[in-house]
Design a protein around this motif. Sequence first.
Motif, PDB file in Angstrom:
ATOM      1  N   VAL A 702       0.848  -1.185   0.000  1.00 21.59           N
ATOM      2  CA  VAL A 702       0.000   0.000   0.000  1.00 21.59           C
ATOM      3  C   VAL A 702       0.888   1.242   0.000  1.00 21.59           C
ATOM      4  O   VAL A 702       1.695   1.441   0.918  1.00 21.59           O
ATOM      5  CB  VAL A 702      -0.935   0.020   1.227  1.00 21.59           C
ATOM      6  N   VAL A 703       0.749   2.063  -1.057  1.00 23.76           N
ATOM      7  CA  VAL A 703       1.456   3.333  -1.142  1.00 23.76           C
ATOM      8  C   VAL A 703       0.524   4.420  -0.610  1.00 23.76           C
ATOM      9  O   VAL A 703      -0.551   4.663  -1.157  1.00 23.76           O
ATOM     10  CB  VAL A 703       1.891   3.649  -2.582  1.00 23.76           C
ATOM     11  N   LEU A 704       0.933   5.069   0.472  1.00 22.96           N
ATOM     12  CA  LEU A 704       0.095   6.071   1.130  1.00 22.96           C
ATOM     13  C   LEU A 704       0.216   7.420   0.442  1.00 22.96           C
ATOM     14  O   LEU A 704       1.135   7.666  -0.346  1.00 22.96           O
ATOM     15  CB  LEU A 704       0.503   6.181   2.598  1.00 22.96           C
ATOM     16  N   SER A 705      -0.699   8.298   0.752  1.00 25.69           N
ATOM     17  CA  SER A 705      -0.695   9.634   0.144  1.00 25.69           C
ATOM     18  C   SER A 705       0.560  10.420   0.506  1.00 25.69           C
ATOM     19  O   SER A 705       0.985  11.303  -0.234  1.00 25.69           O
ATOM     20  CB  SER A 705      -1.943  10.409   0.598  1.00 25.69           C
ATOM     21  N   SER A 706       1.176  10.079   1.614  1.00 29.95           N
ATOM     22  CA  SER A 706       2.407  10.759   2.030  1.00 29.95           C
ATOM     23  C   SER A 706       3.620  10.297   1.233  1.00 29.95           C
ATOM     24  O   SER A 706       4.704  10.844   1.364  1.00 29.95           O
ATOM     25  CB  SER A 706       2.670  10.483   3.512  1.00 29.95           C
ATOM     26  N   GLY A 707       3.438   9.271   0.413  1.00 25.95           N
ATOM     27  CA  GLY A 707       4.538   8.697  -0.341  1.00 25.95           C
ATOM     28  C   GLY A 707       5.168   7.498   0.349  1.00 25.95           C
ATOM     29  O   GLY A 707       5.939   6.748  -0.256  1.00 25.95           O
ATOM     30  N   GLU A 708       4.840   7.295   1.621  1.00 26.05           N
ATOM     31  CA  GLU A 708       5.371   6.155   2.372  1.00 26.05           C
ATOM     32  C   GLU A 708       4.661   4.875   1.931  1.00 26.05           C
ATOM     33  O   GLU A 708       3.487   4.892   1.546  1.00 26.05           O
ATOM     34  CB  GLU A 708       5.170   6.383   3.863  1.00 26.05           C
ATOM     35  N   THR A 709       5.388   3.764   1.999  1.00 27.89           N
ATOM     36  CA  THR A 709       4.822   2.471   1.626  1.00 27.89           C
ATOM     37  C   THR A 709       4.752   1.574   2.851  1.00 27.89           C
ATOM     38  O   THR A 709       5.693   1.525   3.646  1.00 27.89           O
ATOM     39  CB  THR A 709       5.677   1.791   0.542  1.00 27.89           C
ATOM     40  N   VAL A 710       3.638   0.869   2.994  1.00 29.32           N
ATOM     41  CA  VAL A 710       3.478  -0.094   4.080  1.00 29.32           C
ATOM     42  C   VAL A 710       3.027  -1.423   3.493  1.00 29.32           C
ATOM     43  O   VAL A 710       2.562  -1.491   2.354  1.00 29.32           O
ATOM     44  CB  VAL A 710       2.458   0.393   5.142  1.00 29.32           C
ATOM     45  N   ALA A 711       3.180  -2.474   4.293  1.00 29.73           N
ATOM     46  CA  ALA A 711       2.681  -3.800   3.928  1.00 29.73           C
ATOM     47  C   ALA A 711       1.515  -4.143   4.845  1.00 29.73           C
ATOM     48  O   ALA A 711       1.614  -3.961   6.063  1.00 29.73           O
ATOM     49  CB  ALA A 711       3.785  -4.848   4.048  1.00 29.73           C
ATOM     50  N   VAL A 712       0.427  -4.616   4.272  1.00 30.48           N
ATOM     51  CA  VAL A 712      -0.768  -4.921   5.053  1.00 30.48           C
ATOM     52  C   VAL A 712      -1.068  -6.412   4.935  1.00 30.48           C
ATOM     53  O   VAL A 712      -1.237  -6.931   3.830  1.00 30.48           O
ATOM     54  CB  VAL A 712      -1.983  -4.102   4.561  1.00 30.48           C
ATOM     55  N   LYS A 713      -1.072  -7.080   6.088  1.00 30.28           N
ATOM     56  CA  LYS A 713      -1.439  -8.489   6.107  1.00 30.28           C
ATOM     57  C   LYS A 713      -2.917  -8.597   6.482  1.00 30.28           C
ATOM     58  O   LYS A 713      -3.325  -8.165   7.558  1.00 30.28           O
ATOM     59  CB  LYS A 713      -0.601  -9.280   7.112  1.00 30.28           C
ATOM     60  N   LYS A 714      -3.697  -9.163   5.589  1.00 31.97           N
ATOM     61  CA  LYS A 714      -5.116  -9.384   5.848  1.00 31.97           C
ATOM     62  C   LYS A 714      -5.301 -10.850   6.189  1.00 31.97           C
ATOM     63  O   LYS A 714      -5.150 -11.727   5.345  1.00 31.97           O
ATOM     64  CB  LYS A 714      -5.963  -9.013   4.628  1.00 31.97           C
ATOM     65  N   LEU A 715      -5.585 -11.128   7.462  1.00 33.79           N
ATOM     66  CA  LEU A 715      -5.698 -12.513   7.906  1.00 33.79           C
ATOM     67  C   LEU A 715      -6.999 -13.119   7.421  1.00 33.79           C
ATOM     68  O   LEU A 715      -8.025 -12.437   7.307  1.00 33.79           O
ATOM     69  CB  LEU A 715      -5.632 -12.585   9.435  1.00 33.79           C
ATOM     70  N   TRP A 716      -6.933 -14.418   7.132  1.00 34.73           N
ATOM     71  CA  TRP A 716      -8.160 -15.122   6.772  1.00 34.73           C
ATOM     72  C   TRP A 716      -9.152 -15.050   7.925  1.00 34.73           C
ATOM     73  O   TRP A 716      -8.763 -14.982   9.092  1.00 34.73           O
ATOM     74  CB  TRP A 716      -7.876 -16.607   6.468  1.00 34.73           C
ATOM     75  N   CYS A 717     -10.405 -15.112   7.607  1.00 33.24           N
ATOM     76  CA  CYS A 717     -11.420 -15.207   8.669  1.00 33.24           C
ATOM     77  C   CYS A 717     -11.194 -16.486   9.460  1.00 33.24           C
ATOM     78  O   CYS A 717     -10.673 -17.473   8.952  1.00 33.24           O
ATOM     79  CB  CYS A 717     -12.827 -15.201   8.076  1.00 33.24           C
ATOM     80  N   SER A 718     -11.616 -16.479  10.728  1.00 32.32           N
ATOM     81  CA  SER A 718     -11.333 -17.614  11.613  1.00 32.32           C
ATOM     82  C   SER A 718     -11.958 -18.903  11.133  1.00 32.32           C
ATOM     83  O   SER A 718     -11.579 -19.978  11.544  1.00 32.32           O
ATOM     84  CB  SER A 718     -11.822 -17.303  13.029  1.00 32.32           C
TER      85      SER A 718
END
Length: 988
Positions: A702-718
Motif C-alpha cells: 500500500v502506497v500512502l498519500s504521504s509517499g510512504e509504503t506499508v505492507a498490510v497483512k489481511k488474515l483469513w477469517c477464523s
Amino acid sequence: MITPLLLLLLSLVSAFLFYGASSVNQEGRILLEAKDGLEAPPDAFSSWNADDDAPCAWKGVGCSSSGAVTSVNLTGFSLTGPFPSTLCRLPHLASLDLSDNYINGTLAGPAFAGCDALSVVNLTLNNLVGPLPDALAALPNLTSLDLSSNNFSGGIPAAFGRFPQLETLNLVYNLLTSTVPDFLGGVSTLRVLDLRYNLFDEGPIPSSLGNLSVLENLSLGHCNLNGEIPSSLGRLSRLAYLDLSFNHLQGRFPEFLAELPGLIQVELYNNSLSGRIPAGLGKLAKLRSFDASLNQLIGPLPDDIFDAPLLESFHLHTNQLTGGIPAGIARSKSLADLRLYMNQLNGSLPADLGKTTPLVTVDLSTNNLSGEIPASICDRGVLEQLLLIRNSFSGRVPDGLGRCRTLFRLRLQSNALSGPVPSGIWGLPHLSLLDLRDNVLSGGISPVISGAANLSSLLIEDNQFSDIIPSEIGAAKKLTEIAAGNNRLAGPLPASLGDLANLSQLDLHNNSLSGELLRGIQSWKKLTDLNLAHNGLTGGVPPELGSLPVLNYLDLSNNDLTGEIPDQLQNLKLSQFNFSNNQLSGKIPPMFADEAFLSSFLGNPGLCGDIAGLCPASRGTTSNRHGFLWLLRSTLILAGLILIAGLAWFTRRYCKYKKAMDKSKWTLKSFHKLGFSEYEILDSLDEENLIGSGASGKVYKVVLSSGETVAVKKLWCSSKPQLANPNTSMDDAFEAEVATLGKIRHKNIVKLWCCCTHKDNKLLVYEYMPNGSLGDLLHSSKVAVLDWPTRYKIALDAAEGLSYLHHGCVPPIVHRDVKSNNILLDGEFGAKVADFGVAKAVEVIEKGPKSMSVIAGSCGYIAPEYAYTLRVNEKSDIYSFGVVILELITGKLPVDPEYGEKDLVNWVCSMIEHKGMEHVVDTKLDLSYKEEIIKVLNIGLLCASSLPINRPSMKRVVKMLQEVRPQNKANAENDRGKLSPYYKYAAE
C-alpha cells in the motif's frame, strides 16, 4: 496470643481438611503437597497413594531404615511448575533429583529454606531462569550441586566461594556472564568444577584454581578464556580430567601436564597454543584420551608419546607438526583412535603398525607421508575407518584390507598407489565409502561388489581401471554415488545399474564404454547428476531421461549418439547439459532452442533448431504457418483478456462500494505515531496491490498519500481452513502477533505500525520491506544473485534480531517458526525477523507440552528433539537459524527430493564427509571469500547440532558471526581455518 499448641492443632486440622481421611504420615503429606504444586502426566504419580501408612514404597521416594524420607528422585517425570520448596520441610532429605523436567521460574532466596540436610541437588535439564541463588552456599551439608542445562544468567555469585563441603559444582550450559571468578579457588573441597558452554566475558583462567588440592575434574571448555594456561594448575596433583577446549588460549603447550600422574583425559583442542609438545606424556600411566588438535603446535612428536600404556584416543590434527610418526606407535596395546591429519608429517609408517594395536579409526590425511600402507593395519580385526588421503603412499593396497570386514570408510585418494585392488575390498559387507580417486590403480571392479550391502559412495575416478562394469553392481542397493570417470572401463552399461533406486550421481565420463544408453531407468528418482561424456556410446537418447524428477546435470557429449533429442527432456529442470559432438539429428526441442544453449549442441551436423548459427536454412513455409497460428492465438487471447478485465472492473467497483459502507465500523490500534488513517489502508486493499498469499492470509503493498509504503497483512477469517494446524484459530495467530510485535523495538525486528479489526476481519500494518523475503531471493530465478557480503550481513542481522528476542525481552520470546521466508529484506538488504503468528513467551512455553496447541515450525527447520519431546524453547529457534545459515551458504532448499530421505542439514554433513566443505558452497558465490564462508558454515552446523546442549545461544552466535569479518583481525587470525569440534571431519 496464639500458642504453639494452637498452631499445631490448626495445621493438623488444615491437613485433615485438605487430604480428607488420608492415613499417610506427615512426610507423605508433605510429598503430596509438593506434588499438588506441579503439573504432571496422569500416570507419573500413580503409586503415590494417600491411604498408605508411609511413602517409602512410592516411586521416586527413598527412605532410611527407620522409615524417614532421605531421597526424592523425580527425574524424567515431565513435571511442570515452580521449584517445589515444600520438599524442604522433609527433615532428613539428603538427596533431591528433579532433573530432566520442565521446572521453571527462579530459585529465589526462600526456595531452599529448611533444606539443611541436603547433600545432593540435581536440577539439570530444566527451564530455570534468573541469577544463581546465593542461599545454596549456606546449606551446610551440600556436597554435589548440578544446575546444568538451564537458563541461569548473570555472574557466579560471590557466595559460591564459601561452600563449606561442596565437592561437585556443575553449571554447564547456562547463560552465565562476567568471567570465571577467582574466588572459586577458595572452595578447597571441590573435586569437580564444570563450567563449560556459558557466555562468560573474555578473561583468563584464574591462577587460584591451582589451590584446589583435591580437584579431579576441571572442565572450562567454551568459556571464552584467553591468555596462557597458568602454571599453578601444575599443583593439581589429583587432576584426572582437564578440558580447556574451544577457547582463545595462547602461549606454549603446558609442560606441567607430564607431571600430573593421575591424568586420564586431556582436551585442549581449538585454541591457539604454540610451541612443541614436551617429552614425558608417555609416562602417564592412566592417560586414555589426549586431544590438542586445532592449535598451532610445531616440531616433531616426542618419541615416547605413544608409550602411555592405556592410551586409547590421540588427536593432534590441524597443527603444524613435522617429522615422522614414532615407531613406538606400533607397540601400543590400546590405541584405537588416531587422528593426525592436516599436519606436515613425513616419512613412512611402521611396517608392523596394527599387528598389536587395536586400531579402529586412523586418519593421517593431508600430510607428506610416503612408503607402503602397512600390511598389518587391520590385523586386530577392528579397523573401521582408514583415511590416508593427500599423501604420497605408494605400492599396492594391502591384501589384508580385503579381509577387514569391519571397515566402513576407506579413503586412499590422492596418493601414488598402483596395481589391482584386492578383490575382497569391493565386497566388504559394512563398507559405506570407498574412495580410491587419483591414484594409478588398475584392474577391474570385481563381481564380489554384489556383497557390498552398505556401500553408498564408490569413488574411483582418475585411475587406470579397465574391463567391464560387472552386472553384480546392481546388487549394491544403497549406492548413491558412483564416480568412475577418467579410467579405461569398457563394454556396455550393465542393465542392473537401472535397479539402483538410491543413485543420485553417476559419473562415468572419459572411459571406453560402448553400446546404447540404458532404457530401464525409471527407478532413478533421486538422480541429480549424469555424466557419460567422452565414451563410445551409440544409439538414441532414451525418452525415459525426461521422467527423472530431480535430474539437474546431464552430459552426453563426445559419444556416437544418433537420432533426435526427445521432447520429453523438456520436462527436466536442467542447470547444465551438453549433447555436443555426437551424431544427433532432427529439430531441437523448443525449450532448448535458445542461443544461450548453442554450445550444448555443436558438433551434430544433422541437428537443426531456431538458434542462430545452427541449421540456418530451417525457415520457409513452416515459419509462415507458425506465424499465422500465432496471430490467431493472440487474437483469441486478447478477446478473453478484455472480457476478464471487464468482469474484474465490475467486481472491483462493487467491492469498493461495499467496503465504503463498512468503513466506519473498523477499529484501529496503533503502536507508533501514525501519519495515515485506517480508511487510507482500506481503500488500497485491491488485488492489483497483492504481493503475497500464505497460510495465514494475504499481503498487500500500500502506497500512502504521504509517499510512504506499508505492507498490510489481511488474515483469513477464523472459519477459513488454510491453517496448517486445525487446532489453531486465526484469532490466536492475530493475538500472538499483536502481543509480540506491538511491544518490540529493535532494528532487526519488522515494525508493526498498527492493527485494524472489524468482526472477523483483521489487518496488520507493517513497515514495507522492498526486497521481500530471503527465501524468495535465494530460491527464485527471477531475482538477482546475492553475493557473499550481502549473505553474511543478512545472517548477522537476523541473528541479532533473534538474540534480542531470546536475551533482550522479558520474558524471553521464542519465535517458533524461524525460516528464510520469515526473514524480510529492506532496500539495502538489511534483514529483519518477521511473522510472529506462533511466537510464545518463554514463561508461557514453560507450562509444558500441554499448552502447545500449535505444531511449531516449518518442514526442514524443525529441531529433531521436537518429534519426541514436543518441547519448544530457544534451542529450537537456534536449530532453525542454523538451517537458514546453511541455506545462505548452499543456496539450496531445506527439503528437496535431491536429498532423498535426508534434509538439508543431513545432506550438508554427508557431502562434507564424503567430498569436502567446498562441495556444499553455492557455485554462485565468489570463492575469494572461502575462508569467511567456511567459518560461517561451521557456525551453521553448530547451531543445527542434533543435540540441543551443543547449540550455542543466539548471543553467542552473534558474537561468533561478528568475529568472522576481517576487521576483527585478532580473532580472525586465531580461528583461521578451524572446524567446529562437533564436526571433526577427515581432511575433506
